[in-house]
Design a protein around this motif. Structure first.
Motif, mmCIF file in Angstrom:
data_model
loop_
_atom_site.group_PDB
_atom_site.id
_atom_site.type_symbol
_atom_site.label_atom_id
_atom_site.label_comp_id
_atom_site.label_asym_id
_atom_site.label_seq_id
_atom_site.Cartn_x
_atom_site.Cartn_y
_atom_site.Cartn_z
ATOM 1 N N ASN A 115 4.483 6.489 -10.193
ATOM 2 C CA ASN A 115 5.866 6.174 -9.212
ATOM 3 C C ASN A 115 6.549 4.960 -8.971
ATOM 4 O OD1 ASN A 115 3.314 5.127 -8.233
ATOM 5 N ND2 ASN A 115 4.260 4.715 -6.314
ATOM 6 N N MET B 243 2.580 2.424 -13.458
ATOM 7 C CA MET B 243 2.093 3.418 -12.477
ATOM 8 C C MET B 243 3.501 4.341 -12.357
ATOM 9 S SD MET B 243 1.177 0.779 -9.239
ATOM 10 C CE MET B 243 1.029 2.195 -8.143
ATOM 11 N N SER C 136 0.723 -1.280 -0.010
ATOM 12 C CA SER C 136 0.094 0.068 0.031
ATOM 13 C C SER C 136 0.825 1.172 -0.095
ATOM 14 C CB SER C 136 -0.920 0.024 1.101
ATOM 15 O OG SER C 136 -0.278 0.053 2.654
ATOM 16 N N THR D 124 0.887 1.687 -3.647
ATOM 17 C CA THR D 124 -0.282 1.838 -4.654
ATOM 18 C C THR D 124 -1.244 2.851 -3.901
ATOM 19 O OG1 THR D 124 -1.279 0.243 -2.980
ATOM 20 C CG2 THR D 124 -0.087 -0.632 -5.304
ATOM 21 N N ARG D 125 -1.220 3.196 -2.554
ATOM 22 C CA ARG D 125 -1.904 4.336 -2.026
ATOM 23 C C ARG D 125 -2.324 5.595 -2.982
ATOM 24 N NH1 ARG D 125 2.323 5.127 2.807
ATOM 25 N NH2 ARG D 125 3.724 6.698 1.862
ATOM 26 N N SER D 126 -3.334 6.346 -2.812
ATOM 27 C CA SER D 126 -3.524 7.296 -3.535
ATOM 28 C C SER D 126 -3.003 8.702 -3.296
ATOM 29 C CB SER D 126 -5.190 7.505 -3.766
ATOM 30 O OG SER D 126 -5.625 7.916 -2.495
ATOM 31 N N ARG D 127 -2.731 8.855 -2.112
ATOM 32 C CA ARG D 127 -2.200 10.108 -1.596
ATOM 33 C C ARG D 127 -0.596 9.619 -0.947
ATOM 34 N NH1 ARG D 127 -5.374 13.128 2.957
ATOM 35 N NH2 ARG D 127 -3.780 14.552 2.573
ATOM 36 N N THR D 128 0.416 10.641 -1.796
ATOM 37 C CA THR D 128 1.764 10.424 -1.366
ATOM 38 C C THR D 128 2.253 9.068 -1.547
ATOM 39 O OG1 THR D 128 1.372 10.532 0.942
ATOM 40 C CG2 THR D 128 1.751 12.794 -0.173
ATOM 41 N N PRO D 129 2.267 8.481 -2.569
ATOM 42 C CA PRO D 129 2.707 7.149 -2.515
ATOM 43 C C PRO D 129 4.163 7.140 -2.586
ATOM 44 C CG PRO D 129 1.784 7.600 -4.657
ATOM 45 C CD PRO D 129 1.516 8.707 -3.751
#
Length: 261
Positions: free
Chosen positions: A169, A167, A124, A127-132
């Motif tokens: 990032n 992705m 995660s 993969t998280r949406s905020r500040t990965p």
């Protein structure tokens, strides 16, 4: 704790030269910390003044207390090389469960499933949406040619990596067999963990190189060691396939695995 105001201030601002393990133990008692966590924190305090320390699991640090997972969850950038296996942050549930079953053959099915789920939950941070976190990894071709489980598991794993590589990032590059030995010697898996910079441009925490082996984990913090691993990663990248060619290789080899059914 019978501390002076200056002592408390140094501790709270991270300017204390040394953390006394006896203080850590007393604080754990005051805060009603579990025995296991107390042992882990005391063990860390005993070694905190030593740069590039070994963690001999089962001695100072309890075996099931993972220092690395804590560092990984706080990292902003992870730069890695994996010569033998798919990196944990890119593994599918099936791939992770099979590895767990090999490493811990006496575990129950539920325990193995739990181990696999823990590894997947770690992903995660990417993969998280905020500040990965940013993941930049070189994977040797041997890691994707070595069959873990069966061809079906490998096909799914490689398609997952191909998707992950899209992705913004995540950067994945394969080092092919044809590249030979870019460093002139073999090199074991490593992860460089960087924790970002503060508003004044200074690192929030020192960058750490993580190395793993059968006896324990090694964490390198000295700048000369960190720089050497950064240079090694750059040399590996220079001989690796580019991102597009890597993605095509994942999908091509996935089709090869599927044809083995």
């Amino acid at each position: 704790m019978q501390w002076s105001e200056s002592t408390l201030q140094r501790l709270e601002t991270g300017n204390a030269e040394k953390i006394r393990w006896r203080d850590v133990r007393e604080l754990c008692q005051l805060y009603d910390v579990s025995r296991e966590m107390t042992a882990a924190l005391v063990g860390l305090a005993q070694q905190a003044h030593v740069k590039s320390w070994w963690h001999e699991f089962g001695e100072l640090i309890p075996e099931n207390f993972s220092v690395y997972v804590g560092l990984e969850s706080s990292a902003r950038t992870l730069t890695a090389y994996q010569p033998d296996l798919v990196p944990g942050l890119l593994q599918t549930v099936d791939y992770a469960r099979i590895l767990a079953s090999i490493a811990s053959p006496t575990d129950s099915a539920a325990e193995l499933a739990g181990r696999a789920q823990i590894k997947v939950r770690r992903q995660s941070i990417v993969t998280r949406s905020r500040t990965p976190a940013t993941l930049e990894v070189v994977v040797h071709e041997a890691a994707i040619r070595r069959v873990v489980g069966n061809p079906q598991v490998m096909a799914a794993q490689l398609r997952h990596m191909a998707d992950a590589s899209t992705m913004p990032n995540v950067t994945i590059r394969v080092l092919p067999f044809a590249a030979g030995t870019p460093l002139g010697a073999s090199i074991s898996p490593f992860v460089i963990l960087a924790f970002g910079e503060s508003s004044n441009g200074k690192p929030v925490e020192p960058t750490v190189v993580y190395l793993e082996n059968l006896l324990g984990d090694l964490y390198l913090e000295k700048p000369v060691a960190v720089d050497r691993y950064y240079h090694a990663h750059q040399a590996l990248q220079a001989k690796a396939l580019n991102e597009v060619a890597t993605r095509e290789a994942f999908r091509k080899i996935a089709r090869e695995y599927e044809n083995e059914r």
